[in-house]
Design a protein around this motif. Sequence first.
Motif, PDB file in Angstrom:
ATOM      1  N   GLY A 111       5.635   9.826  -2.021  1.00 46.71           N
ATOM      2  CA  GLY A 111       6.265   8.545  -2.449  1.00 46.71           C
ATOM      3  C   GLY A 111       6.937   8.735  -3.920  1.00 46.71           C
ATOM      4  O   GLY A 111       8.016   8.040  -4.121  1.00 46.71           O
TER       5      GLY A 111
ATOM      6  N   ASP B  94       8.748  -1.427  -4.269  1.00 46.33           N
ATOM      7  CA  ASP B  94       7.895  -0.490  -3.606  1.00 46.33           C
ATOM      8  C   ASP B  94       6.793  -1.350  -2.889  1.00 46.33           C
ATOM      9  O   ASP B  94       6.286  -2.050  -3.291  1.00 46.33           O
ATOM     10  CB  ASP B  94       7.183   0.207  -4.923  1.00 46.33           C
TER      11      ASP B  94
ATOM     12  N   SER C 244       5.093   4.814  -0.366  1.00 46.77           N
ATOM     13  CA  SER C 244       4.385   6.156  -0.038  1.00 46.77           C
ATOM     14  C   SER C 244       3.847   6.174   1.466  1.00 46.77           C
ATOM     15  O   SER C 244       3.185   5.346   1.712  1.00 46.77           O
ATOM     16  CB  SER C 244       3.069   6.067  -1.030  1.00 46.77           C
TER      17      SER C 244
ATOM     18  N   THR D 121       1.976   8.491   2.229  1.00 46.78           N
ATOM     19  CA  THR D 121       0.639   8.996   2.106  1.00 46.78           C
ATOM     20  C   THR D 121      -0.497   7.989   2.191  1.00 46.78           C
ATOM     21  O   THR D 121      -1.727   8.342   2.640  1.00 46.78           O
ATOM     22  CB  THR D 121       0.571   9.430   0.824  1.00 46.78           C
ATOM     23  N   LYS D 122      -0.245   6.734   2.081  1.00 44.55           N
ATOM     24  CA  LYS D 122      -1.135   5.733   2.216  1.00 44.55           C
ATOM     25  C   LYS D 122      -1.307   4.992   3.485  1.00 44.55           C
ATOM     26  O   LYS D 122      -1.503   5.694   4.415  1.00 44.55           O
ATOM     27  CB  LYS D 122      -0.959   4.458   1.177  1.00 44.55           C
TER      28      LYS D 122
HETATM   29  C1  LIG Z   1       0.426   6.436  -4.028  1.00 45.54           C
HETATM   30  C2  LIG Z   1       1.534   5.302  -4.433  1.00 45.54           C
HETATM   31  C3  LIG Z   1       2.719   5.771  -4.845  1.00 45.54           C
HETATM   32  C4  LIG Z   1       3.131   7.258  -4.990  1.00 45.54           C
HETATM   33  O1  LIG Z   1       2.943   7.814  -3.638  1.00 45.54           O
HETATM   34  P1  LIG Z   1       2.784   9.568  -3.292  1.00 45.54           P
HETATM   35  O2  LIG Z   1       2.966   9.727  -1.949  1.00 45.54           O
HETATM   36  O3  LIG Z   1       0.994   9.676  -3.903  1.00 45.54           O
HETATM   37  O4  LIG Z   1       3.488  10.283  -4.371  1.00 45.54           O
HETATM   38  C5  LIG Z   1       3.826   5.125  -5.267  1.00 45.54           C
HETATM   39  N1  LIG Z   1       3.405   3.737  -5.382  1.00 45.54           N
HETATM   40  C6  LIG Z   1       2.378   3.222  -5.105  1.00 45.54           C
HETATM   41  C7  LIG Z   1       2.395   1.723  -4.834  1.00 45.54           C
HETATM   42  C8  LIG Z   1       1.375   4.061  -4.668  1.00 45.54           C
HETATM   43  O5  LIG Z   1       0.220   3.665  -4.164  1.00 45.54           O
END
Ligand SMILES: *Cc1c(COP(=O)(O)O)cnc(C)c1O
Length: 387
Positions: free
Chosen positions: A74, A171, A193, A195-196
């Motif tokens: 992200g 975002d 992201s 990742t979440k």
């Molecule tokens: C986790 C997160 C990010 C960063 O993402 P990564 O994949 O950890 O680099 C950016 N913005 C928000 C709102 C997030 O929760």
Amino acid sequence: MTPDPLLGSSVPLVPPLYQSSVYTLPDLDALDRIYDGEEPGFIYARDAHPNARLLAEELARMESATWAIVCGSGMSAITAAVLALVQKGDRILAGNRLYGRTTQLFVQELSRFGIETSLVDACNLDEVGKALQTPAKLLVVETLSNPMLRAVDAPALASLCREFQCTLLVDNTFATPALYRPLEHGADLVVESLTKMIGGHADVTLGVVCGRNDLAQEVAQQIAQVVSIWGLMSNPFECWLASRSLDTLSMRMRAASANAAALADWLATRPGVRRVVYPGRSDHPDHALAKRLLGECFGNMLCFELAGDREAVNRFLRLAKGVPFSPSLGHVRTTCSHPFTTSHRYASKSLREGQGITEGLIRLSVGIEPLDRIQREIDRGLTNESR
Ligand SMILES: *Cc1c(COP(=O)(O)O)cnc(C)c1O
């Protein structure tokens, strides 16, 4: 397209994993045709690779975007967008509740290159309007903030940005395209992201930046170049994994949101719980706005405050073992975190106090387990006696 001699006329139902860092080409003419965009093809995986392309195409469809570029995290998606858009001497406006690393990127890193960032309360349209009177290249906000889930009026911010010729970057990590698509409401660029919640299984680190309008169309080429030059590309296996997650995203977000809404109301009745923070509840400061933006699904994130402070939190973490303490979010299973000592560890005392981030505050990332199973675990954490 030359058929694959190994497969004959059969085509795999599931897109294959192209775990190759480089491609072979028959001759210079083929190389030229790929470079000039006259035919599809790949040369070097840091520039582009099929699994990122497939994932990006699917994400673009989900976001109502015309293009999407997948990055290695992200943070790299945000970095790529910003590096492609700003020049030395430019000014950025950023919400004052952004993800900690995003705030550091603007305040601590970009300032080293002569790019200044002013922080604004993005929930306050008057304040944003005033801040925009001094020219700014970019306004950066989050649909729902961490951890207090403050919502921003993205459509209103988009019209302010149009008026002042400022690019709006949203975002959308906490909402995901399953609940909200900022590009349909006037945003120029969206980052998430993966990742979440979008990845959803706590096994990939990836991000995406996407856009729609004509301004962003040329920006797409610049971002793609920045990704290769600054080395922000994703890897094939993680893209392949993330592609699997997209088919279930909408189902997962609906199920997790329903669990979160029920848990929020239930937690508010539990002894030992001082307050509950969830945008689906009428006592949340942005409830009406969140309802207008999101409809009936308010997301899977919520916070609750224990009556005690640090020791009460420690007791909860030790007893509620089925709700692991894990400082991230978006897994299919429920996890919890503690903003005071993790995401806001280095925030100033006044910022934490101003936002209500106390030592007793626990953040839940609600999963899709049966509701009663989550309730049973949380109840374990809320009992006073250790067992
Ligand atoms: C986790 C997160 C990010 C960063 O993402 P990564 O994949 O950890 O680099 C950016 N913005 C928000 C709102 C997030 O929760």
